[in-house]
Design a protein around this motif. Structure first.
Motif, PDB file in Angstrom:
ATOM      1  N   ALA A 178       0.840  -1.203   0.000  1.00 30.91           N
ATOM      2  CA  ALA A 178       0.000   0.000   0.000  1.00 30.91           C
ATOM      3  C   ALA A 178       0.873   1.251   0.000  1.00 30.91           C
ATOM      4  O   ALA A 178       1.779   1.379   0.826  1.00 30.91           O
ATOM      5  N   ASN A 229       0.915   5.386   0.308  1.00 38.23           N
ATOM      6  CA  ASN A 229       0.217   6.609   0.698  1.00 38.23           C
ATOM      7  C   ASN A 229       1.221   7.756   0.756  1.00 38.23           C
ATOM      8  O   ASN A 229       2.410   7.587   0.475  1.00 38.23           O
ATOM      9  N   GLU A 262       2.549   9.300   3.229  1.00 34.69           N
ATOM     10  CA  GLU A 262       3.618   9.126   4.213  1.00 34.69           C
ATOM     11  C   GLU A 262       4.755   8.265   3.657  1.00 34.69           C
ATOM     12  O   GLU A 262       5.934   8.578   3.847  1.00 34.69           O
ATOM     13  N   CYS A 282      -2.047   2.316  -5.107  1.00 32.77           N
ATOM     14  CA  CYS A 282      -2.482   3.584  -4.523  1.00 32.77           C
ATOM     15  C   CYS A 282      -3.463   3.340  -3.379  1.00 32.77           C
ATOM     16  O   CYS A 282      -4.638   3.052  -3.599  1.00 32.77           O
ATOM     17  N   ASP A 283      -2.985   3.493  -2.139  1.00 29.42           N
ATOM     18  CA  ASP A 283      -3.801   3.227  -0.954  1.00 29.42           C
ATOM     19  C   ASP A 283      -4.401   4.499  -0.363  1.00 29.42           C
ATOM     20  O   ASP A 283      -5.417   4.443   0.324  1.00 29.42           O
ATOM     21  N   GLY A 284      -3.785   5.652  -0.609  1.00 29.58           N
ATOM     22  CA  GLY A 284      -4.225   6.890   0.025  1.00 29.58           C
ATOM     23  C   GLY A 284      -4.553   7.997  -0.958  1.00 29.58           C
ATOM     24  O   GLY A 284      -4.144   7.968  -2.124  1.00 29.58           O
ATOM     25  N   ALA A 335      -1.467   9.839  -2.646  1.00 30.34           N
ATOM     26  CA  ALA A 335      -0.893   9.142  -3.800  1.00 30.34           C
ATOM     27  C   ALA A 335      -1.812   9.272  -5.010  1.00 30.34           C
ATOM     28  O   ALA A 335      -1.351   9.495  -6.138  1.00 30.34           O
ATOM     29  N   LYS A 375      -8.187   5.146  -5.691  1.00 31.41           N
ATOM     30  CA  LYS A 375      -7.664   4.825  -4.363  1.00 31.41           C
ATOM     31  C   LYS A 375      -8.229   3.472  -3.948  1.00 31.41           C
ATOM     32  O   LYS A 375      -9.435   3.247  -4.001  1.00 31.41           O
ATOM     33  N   PRO A 396      -8.079   1.198  -0.711  1.00 28.66           N
ATOM     34  CA  PRO A 396      -7.638   1.009   0.683  1.00 28.66           C
ATOM     35  C   PRO A 396      -7.258  -0.444   0.963  1.00 28.66           C
ATOM     36  O   PRO A 396      -8.034  -1.366   0.689  1.00 28.66           O
ATOM     37  N   ASN A 448     -11.972  11.368   1.611  1.00 27.62           N
ATOM     38  CA  ASN A 448     -10.497  11.375   1.728  1.00 27.62           C
ATOM     39  C   ASN A 448     -10.022  12.083   2.989  1.00 27.62           C
ATOM     40  O   ASN A 448      -8.975  12.738   3.002  1.00 27.62           O
ATOM     41  N   PHE A 458      -7.434  10.373   7.383  1.00 33.95           N
ATOM     42  CA  PHE A 458      -6.263  10.790   8.174  1.00 33.95           C
ATOM     43  C   PHE A 458      -6.679  11.775   9.262  1.00 33.95           C
ATOM     44  O   PHE A 458      -6.164  11.751  10.380  1.00 33.95           O
TER      45      PHE A 458
END
Length: 232
Positions: free
Chosen positions: A33, A35, A37, A57-59, A62, A76, A78, A200, A203
Motif C-alpha cells: 500500500a 500513501n 507518508e 495507490c492506498d491513500g 498518492a 484509491k 484502501p 479522503n 487521516f
C-alpha cells in the motif's frame, strides 16, 4: 502495466480494484500500500522494497499525485478493504495463510472469515510476534511445505515487507501487507466512518482519535507543498 514514479517510489496506477485483482491473478507478487507518508519518507531501503514489488495507490495523497501526472482514472484502493476483496474473489479456488496481530486477534480473524466465507481454505496462521530466527525459519519452512496461494502479513511496514520477501524466496505466492487490518476486521480498532473515508479525510479522523499522531502527520504539510508545486 507501467509504473509511475513518485519521489522515486514506483506506483501502479490501477483504475479499479478489478484491474488490480486481474493483475495479481496472473502476476504473483507482494502488494504494498502506497500513501503520502510512504512517498514522503521514502528511503533507499524502502524505495527498493516497494520498487521490487507491486505498489498500489492506498491513500488520497498518492491518488492526487497520480492524477496530476495524467492518470485521471486512477483509483484509491484502501488496503484494509482490498484483502477482503481478494478473499471474496478467490476463496473458492485458492488457499490462504495468515500472519499477524496477537494470538487472540488472529484466532478471531480466522473464525470470522470461516463464517463469512463458508468453505474458505485457511491452511495455516500464526500471530505476528516472531521473536527469534528459529521461529521465523520454522514459519517459512511451514509455508514452503503447505504452499498457500495467498499470504496476508499484518505486522506494519517495513517489517511485514521484509518478512514477505524472505518467504517469497522459498515459496512464491500472492502476498499483501496489511498493517493493522486484522484488528480493524475483528473490531479491536475502529476505522473512520464511511463519510470520512469517502471524502479522503480518514487521516483527519484518525488524528482526532489519536492526537499523538500529529508528530507524524505534520509532515504532510510538506507533501501538500510538493503537490501544489508539482514536485512529485
Amino acid at each position: 502495466m507501467n509504473t509511475v514514479s513518485l519521489n522515486g517510489v514506483n506506483v501502479y496506477p490501477f483504475s479499479s480494484e478489478g484491474k488490480l485483482l486481474d493483475y495479481i491473478d496472473s502476476h504473483k507478487g507482494i502488494l504494498i500500500a502506497i500513501n503520502a507518508e510512504k512517498i514522503l519518507h521514502a528511503t533507499k531501503q524502502t524505495r527498493a522494497i516497494i520498487n521490487r514489488n507491486v505498489g498500489y495507490c492506498d491513500g488520497a495523497g498518492a491518488m492526487i499525485a497520480l492524477k496530476q501526472k495524467g492518470y485521471k482514472n486512477v483509483r484509491k484502493i484502501p488496503g484494509c478493504e482490498l484483502w477482503l476483496k481478494i478473499i471474496r474473489r478467490f476463496y473458492q479456488e485458492k488457499t490462504f495463510f495468515l500472519i499477524g496481530a496477537t494470538n487472540e486477534v488472529i484466532i478471531e480473524t480466522v473464525t470470522k472469515l470461516k463464517k463469512e466465507f463458508p468453505g474458505i481454505k485457511i491452511i495455516g496462521y500464526r500471530n505476528g510476534y516472531i521473536k527469534t530466527d528459529k521461529e521465523k525459519e520454522e514459519l517459512i519452512a511451514n509455508i514452503a511445505e503447505k504452499k498457500p496461494d495467498i499470504i496476508f502479513v499484518a505486522m506494519g511496514s517495513p517489517k511485514q515487507e521484509l518478512l514477505m520477501e524472505e518467504i517469497q524466496k522459498k515459496h512464491n505466492a500472492i502476498f499483501q501487507g496489511l498493517g493493522g487490518s486484522f484488528d480493524v476486521y475483528t473490531g479491536e480498532v475502529k476505522r473512520a466512518p464511511k463519510w470520512w473515508v469517502e471524502n479522503n479525510l480518514e487521516f483527519a479522523y484518525r488524528l482526532i482519535k489519536e492526537p499523538k499522531r500529529i508528530s507524524r502527520q505534520i509532515y504532510l504539510i510538506k507533501y501538500a507543498y510538493w503537490l501544489i508545486t508539482k514536485q512529485l
